[in-house]
Design an enzyme around this catalytic site. Structure first.
Site, PDB file in Angstrom:
ATOM      1  N   ASP A 152      71.345 129.297  46.701  1.00  0.00           N
ATOM      2  CA  ASP A 152      70.149 130.061  46.351  1.00  0.00           C
ATOM      3  C   ASP A 152      69.213 129.201  45.505  1.00  0.00           C
ATOM      4  O   ASP A 152      69.659 128.489  44.610  1.00  0.00           O
ATOM      5  CB  ASP A 152      70.546 131.314  45.566  1.00  0.00           C
ATOM      6  CG  ASP A 152      69.447 132.361  45.531  1.00  0.00           C
ATOM      7  OD1 ASP A 152      68.399 132.148  46.159  1.00  0.00           O
ATOM      8  OD2 ASP A 152      69.642 133.396  44.867  1.00  0.00           O
ATOM      9  N   HIS A 227      64.726 134.849  56.659  1.00  0.00           N
ATOM     10  CA  HIS A 227      64.349 135.098  55.271  1.00  0.00           C
ATOM     11  C   HIS A 227      63.587 133.913  54.691  1.00  0.00           C
ATOM     12  O   HIS A 227      62.571 134.082  54.008  1.00  0.00           O
ATOM     13  CB  HIS A 227      65.614 135.371  54.443  1.00  0.00           C
ATOM     14  CG  HIS A 227      65.354 135.439  52.974  1.00  0.00           C
ATOM     15  ND1 HIS A 227      64.716 136.505  52.381  1.00  0.00           N
ATOM     16  CD2 HIS A 227      65.638 134.560  51.970  1.00  0.00           C
ATOM     17  CE1 HIS A 227      64.621 136.290  51.076  1.00  0.00           C
ATOM     18  NE2 HIS A 227      65.172 135.127  50.812  1.00  0.00           N
TER      19      HIS A 227
END
Length: 319
Positions: A152, A227
């Site tokens: 992330d 995404h």
């Protein structure tokens, strides 16, 4: 010849640490609430020094955000040009909810106990002038992965691009100079459903490979976008605008709770809002971010982190 007084920003670019506490508070309607809050914010560096001195290698930092509802009363200064409440973003299938919050304390360090002690001292000072809306404890998960198993924050700016992406300048907005917009969302994951997908399907949703974090090719204009692609924002001239994400996993296996706390710092609030529109409404409309089929936002709040110089000036002795 006049000289400009230097503006000292808060530590919005503090490094990602092993532990973080995300504390969202609302200011109560008690007669002395605003005065207590002003005094506490002005003295935030003193509390931080009192805690950080216990381990100078722990990279302790706390960033404070002030919400739209109390900005005028707390600061008594013009508000940053884009500061407003978090707008609900409603797509055909998923909604980015808007939830209460007047103050954000993004507390982080390499040690959970330092974060705990800072929060304890802070809340002792604030007393009944505030109500806790949310308290979330985040942790670093392996090599900066989320609980879905992916790295992330790969798209974060680095080096000189960090302040250019997250700090407002005098030219942008004199009222917000040296500050940064903050958007927070607390997502919970359907981990069972996610694990039911093949690695290839997971990678197609995220837009990166799971093991080695290699970026996959973008989908075409009419195809379902990943995404990664939907979270990339460009202006009318085609210039890409970065934000700084300090996301952290949180959860409790015993309670069946698994989540990601999204926190984005940006020089321009519209960039984060456009990113959320792309995710929840879709591009083209109706083709939402498939990650939302497995991740649900429980909160959504906007703040502005003013400069440290502005924060220090709040306790001016006035009633």
């Amino acid at each position: 010849m006049s000289t400009r007084v230097p503006i000292e920003p808060q530590r919005v670019d503090a490094p990602l640490t092993q532990s973080a506490t995300f504390l969202v508070l609302s200011v109560t309607s008690t007669p002395s609430a605003i005065k207590i809050v002003r005094s506490a914010l002005a003295g935030i560096d003193d509390i931080a020094k009192n805690v950080a001195i216990r381990d100078l290698n722990a990279s302790f930092a706390c960033t404070v955000g002030i919400g739209s509802r109390v900005w005028d009363e707390v600061t008594r200064l013009p508000r940053p040009a884009e500061l407003h409440p978090f707008p609900e973003v409603k797509g055909k299938k998923h909604t980015a909810v808007s939830t209460p919050g007047d103050l954000l304390f993004h507390i982080r360090s390499e040690r959970r106990d330092l974060n705990f002690e800072f929060e304890r001292q802070l809340l002792d000072i604030l007393g009944d002038s505030v109500k806790v809306e949310d308290e979330t404890i985040g942790f670093r998960y392996f090599d900066i992965r989320d609980l879905l198993g992916f790295v992330d924050g790969t798209a974060n700016p680095v080096g000189p691009a960090v302040p250019a992406s997250i700090l407002c300048t005098r030219e942008d907005d004199s009222a917000g100079a040296g500050g940064s917009y903050i958007v927070i969302q607390k997502y919970v994951h359907d981990l069972k459903g996610w694990r039911g997908l093949s690695a290839e399907k997971q990678e197609a949703i995220i837009g990166r490979t799971k093991f080695d974090n290699i970026e996959l090719d973008d989908a075409s204009e009419k195809e379902q976008k990943a995404h990664k692609q939907l979270a990339t924002v460009e202006d009318a001239e085609g210039n890409e605008h970065d934000i700084l994400r300090d996301n952290m996993p949180f959860g409790s296996p015993g309670k069946g709770e698994f989540g990601t706390y999204f926190i984005g710092y940006s020089r321009r609030l519209w960039v984060v809002e456009k990113m959320l529109e792309r995710m929840f409404i879709g591009v083209p409309e109706g083709m939402h971010d498939r990650l939302l089929d497995y991740s649900t936002p429980l909160t959504g709040t906007t703040f502005f982190a003013p400069s440290a110089s502005l924060m220090a000036s709040l306790d001016d002795g006035d009633d």
